[in-house]
Design a protein around this motif. Structure first.
Motif, PDB file in Angstrom:
ATOM      1  N   GLN A  84       0.829  -1.208   0.000  1.00  0.00           N
ATOM      2  CA  GLN A  84       0.000   0.000   0.000  1.00  0.00           C
ATOM      3  C   GLN A  84       0.868   1.264   0.000  1.00  0.00           C
ATOM      4  N   LEU A  85       1.967   1.222   0.744  1.00  0.00           N
ATOM      5  CA  LEU A  85       2.850   2.383   0.819  1.00  0.00           C
ATOM      6  C   LEU A  85       3.553   2.639  -0.511  1.00  0.00           C
ATOM      7  N   GLU A  86       3.919   1.579  -1.212  1.00  0.00           N
ATOM      8  CA  GLU A  86       4.605   1.738  -2.494  1.00  0.00           C
ATOM      9  C   GLU A  86       3.713   2.395  -3.546  1.00  0.00           C
ATOM     10  N   SER A  87       2.412   2.251  -3.388  1.00  0.00           N
ATOM     11  CA  SER A  87       1.475   2.859  -4.350  1.00  0.00           C
ATOM     12  C   SER A  87       0.954   4.220  -3.877  1.00  0.00           C
ATOM     13  N   TRP A  88       1.467   4.690  -2.758  1.00  0.00           N
ATOM     14  CA  TRP A  88       1.013   5.967  -2.209  1.00  0.00           C
ATOM     15  C   TRP A  88       1.701   7.108  -2.956  1.00  0.00           C
ATOM     16  N   ASN A  89       0.909   8.006  -3.551  1.00  0.00           N
ATOM     17  CA  ASN A  89       1.466   9.085  -4.374  1.00  0.00           C
ATOM     18  C   ASN A  89       2.381  10.011  -3.576  1.00  0.00           C
ATOM     19  N   TRP A  90       1.962  10.348  -2.348  1.00  0.00           N
ATOM     20  CA  TRP A  90       2.787  11.283  -1.556  1.00  0.00           C
ATOM     21  C   TRP A  90       4.175  10.708  -1.315  1.00  0.00           C
ATOM     22  N   LEU A  91       4.238   9.418  -0.999  1.00  0.00           N
ATOM     23  CA  LEU A  91       5.527   8.805  -0.708  1.00  0.00           C
ATOM     24  C   LEU A  91       6.391   8.734  -1.960  1.00  0.00           C
ATOM     25  N   SER A  92       5.765   8.518  -3.091  1.00  0.00           N
ATOM     26  CA  SER A  92       6.537   8.459  -4.340  1.00  0.00           C
ATOM     27  C   SER A  92       7.147   9.820  -4.678  1.00  0.00           C
ATOM     28  N   ARG A  93       6.536  10.905  -4.203  1.00  0.00           N
ATOM     29  CA  ARG A  93       7.097  12.236  -4.443  1.00  0.00           C
ATOM     30  C   ARG A  93       8.330  12.512  -3.586  1.00  0.00           C
ATOM     31  N   GLN A  94       8.548  11.664  -2.585  1.00  0.00           N
ATOM     32  CA  GLN A  94       9.737  11.796  -1.742  1.00  0.00           C
ATOM     33  C   GLN A  94      10.851  10.857  -2.226  1.00  0.00           C
ATOM     34  N   GLN A  95      10.801  10.484  -3.492  1.00  0.00           N
ATOM     35  CA  GLN A  95      11.695   9.436  -4.001  1.00  0.00           C
ATOM     36  C   GLN A  95      13.175   9.788  -3.819  1.00  0.00           C
ATOM     37  N   LYS A  96      13.522  11.035  -4.013  1.00  0.00           N
ATOM     38  CA  LYS A  96      14.926  11.431  -3.879  1.00  0.00           C
ATOM     39  C   LYS A  96      15.424  11.173  -2.462  1.00  0.00           C
ATOM     40  N   GLU A  97      14.635  11.567  -1.466  1.00  0.00           N
ATOM     41  CA  GLU A  97      15.013  11.350  -0.074  1.00  0.00           C
ATOM     42  C   GLU A  97      15.013   9.859   0.258  1.00  0.00           C
ATOM     43  N   LEU A  98      14.028   9.132  -0.281  1.00  0.00           N
ATOM     44  CA  LEU A  98      13.950   7.690  -0.025  1.00  0.00           C
ATOM     45  C   LEU A  98      15.137   6.945  -0.624  1.00  0.00           C
ATOM     46  N   ASP A  99      15.569   7.345  -1.818  1.00  0.00           N
ATOM     47  CA  ASP A  99      16.727   6.713  -2.453  1.00  0.00           C
ATOM     48  C   ASP A  99      17.991   6.955  -1.622  1.00  0.00           C
ATOM     49  N   LYS A 100      18.103   8.163  -1.090  1.00  0.00           N
ATOM     50  CA  LYS A 100      19.267   8.495  -0.265  1.00  0.00           C
ATOM     51  C   LYS A 100      19.295   7.632   1.001  1.00  0.00           C
ATOM     52  N   ILE A 101      18.136   7.512   1.655  1.00  0.00           N
ATOM     53  CA  ILE A 101      18.051   6.707   2.884  1.00  0.00           C
ATOM     54  C   ILE A 101      18.313   5.236   2.575  1.00  0.00           C
ATOM     55  N   SER A 102      17.721   4.751   1.470  1.00  0.00           N
ATOM     56  CA  SER A 102      17.902   3.353   1.089  1.00  0.00           C
ATOM     57  C   SER A 102      19.371   3.026   0.833  1.00  0.00           C
ATOM     58  N   GLY A 103      20.069   3.928   0.149  1.00  0.00           N
ATOM     59  CA  GLY A 103      21.491   3.721  -0.112  1.00  0.00           C
ATOM     60  C   GLY A 103      22.303   3.714   1.170  1.00  0.00           C
ATOM     61  N   ALA A 104      21.947   4.598   2.105  1.00  0.00           N
ATOM     62  CA  ALA A 104      22.662   4.650   3.382  1.00  0.00           C
ATOM     63  C   ALA A 104      22.450   3.366   4.180  1.00  0.00           C
ATOM     64  N   LEU A 125      11.182   9.271   8.268  1.00  0.00           N
ATOM     65  CA  LEU A 125      11.044   8.401   7.106  1.00  0.00           C
ATOM     66  C   LEU A 125      11.912   7.155   7.186  1.00  0.00           C
ATOM     67  N   LEU A 126      13.056   7.256   7.855  1.00  0.00           N
ATOM     68  CA  LEU A 126      14.006   6.134   7.873  1.00  0.00           C
ATOM     69  C   LEU A 126      13.419   4.861   8.488  1.00  0.00           C
ATOM     70  N   PRO A 127      12.758   4.924   9.658  1.00  0.00           N
ATOM     71  CA  PRO A 127      12.179   3.684  10.203  1.00  0.00           C
ATOM     72  C   PRO A 127      11.147   3.058   9.267  1.00  0.00           C
ATOM     73  N   LEU A 128      10.332   3.899   8.626  1.00  0.00           N
ATOM     74  CA  LEU A 128       9.319   3.399   7.690  1.00  0.00           C
ATOM     75  C   LEU A 128       9.989   2.672   6.528  1.00  0.00           C
ATOM     76  N   LEU A 129      11.026   3.276   5.966  1.00  0.00           N
ATOM     77  CA  LEU A 129      11.720   2.673   4.836  1.00  0.00           C
ATOM     78  C   LEU A 129      12.463   1.409   5.253  1.00  0.00           C
ATOM     79  N   ALA A 130      13.035   1.414   6.458  1.00  0.00           N
ATOM     80  CA  ALA A 130      13.714   0.215   6.958  1.00  0.00           C
ATOM     81  C   ALA A 130      12.733  -0.955   7.036  1.00  0.00           C
ATOM     82  N   GLY A 131      11.509  -0.677   7.450  1.00  0.00           N
ATOM     83  CA  GLY A 131      10.491  -1.718   7.487  1.00  0.00           C
ATOM     84  C   GLY A 131      10.086  -2.171   6.098  1.00  0.00           C
ATOM     85  N   MET A 132       9.931  -1.216   5.180  1.00  0.00           N
ATOM     86  CA  MET A 132       9.557  -1.559   3.806  1.00  0.00           C
ATOM     87  C   MET A 132      10.630  -2.405   3.131  1.00  0.00           C
ATOM     88  N   LEU A 133      11.891  -2.182   3.480  1.00  0.00           N
ATOM     89  CA  LEU A 133      12.994  -2.961   2.922  1.00  0.00           C
ATOM     90  C   LEU A 133      13.164  -4.303   3.623  1.00  0.00           C
TER      91      LEU A 133
END
Length: 246
Positions: A84-104, A125-133
């Motif tokens: 559900q989060l991957e299809s959320w438009n607002w989160l997709s607009r934060q892609q640059k920040e998410l890519d940075k966190i994912s790489g870290a 955002l980092l805890p959310l992305l850590a869970g998604m990964l």
């Protein structure tokens, strides 16, 4: 926001720790935390600690617990609701920040989680992305716990320095306040410039202005700290400051 918080704490001082828990929790929750001015909040509570209206270690424990609860909920939400989060438009607009966190997170989990808690946009955002990964709980929670313990100590400190300074009695305090504020500001600026220099050094980009900027800033910081150490109010200030923490 900061003025509202000061008024709230003045009127409901008996509930200050509860207010601290709720605001720190909200500041740590995914997405919601982007709307909460964490730095201003922690500075305001730091001033209360410096004015001896709140215990330092008690406030640190409350803030650490609230931060860990908020981070844990965000992490678990990321694991459970990934599709559900991957299809959320607002989160997709934060892609640059998410890519940075994912790489870290891929490079160094401990460093990413601990350092990310100190960076405003990454913190909620980092805890959310850590869970998604699907980062394993055994890898996430130890680092998140350390981050939540260290974070309030660092973020309370500027407010504590200000709160203790405002309680001082004596003469020529204007010079003392100026030296203290200048030292803190220049120390932060030095850290920023040094960080930029090291980043450009790793990327092999032109970096001379960052190098000289950080060098001059560090020299000025050292000079102001020396002048501050010679001021007659400094021994009393350090005594009051150490009394809050030890």
């Amino acid at each position: 926001m900061e003025q509202w918080l000061q008024q709230l704490l003045t009127e409901y001082q008996a509930y200050a720790l509860l207010i601290l828990f709720l605001l720190t929790f909200a500041e740590s929750v995914a997405v919601l935390g982007l709307l909460v001015p964490g730095t201003a909040l922690m500075f305001s509570f730091g001033v209360l600690i410096g004015a001896e209206q709140m215990g330092f270690w008690t406030a640190c424990m409350v803030a650490a617990a609230a931060g860990l609860v908020g981070d844990s909920l965000s992490y678990l939400a990321g694991r459970k609701f990934r599709p559900q989060l991957e299809s959320w438009n607002w989160l997709s607009r934060q892609q640059k920040e998410l890519d940075k966190i994912s790489g870290a997170l891929e490079n160094n989990v401990w460093l990413a989680i601990v350092a990310g808690r100190f960076i405003g946009p990454s913190r909620p955002l980092l805890p959310l992305l850590a869970g998604m990964l699907q980062l394993a709980p055994s890898r996430y929670f130890p680092a998140a716990t350390l981050a939540c313990v260290l974070w309030p100590i660092a973020y309370f400190l500027p407010g504590i320095l200000a709160g203790v300074a405002w309680q001082l009695k004596g003469t020529n305090l204007t010079l003392f306040y100026s030296l203290l504020a200048g030292s803190v500001v220049l120390a932060i600026l030095s850290s920023y410039l040094l960080k930029k220099y090291l980043q450009h050094k790793e990327q092999d980009k032109p970096k001379h202005h960052w190098f000289w900027g950080s060098l001059v800033s560090i020299f000025l910081t050292a000079f102001l700290f020396f002048e501050l150490s010679q001021h007659p109010a400094t021994p009393l200030y350090l005594k009051e400051l150490s009394g809050l923490m030890f």
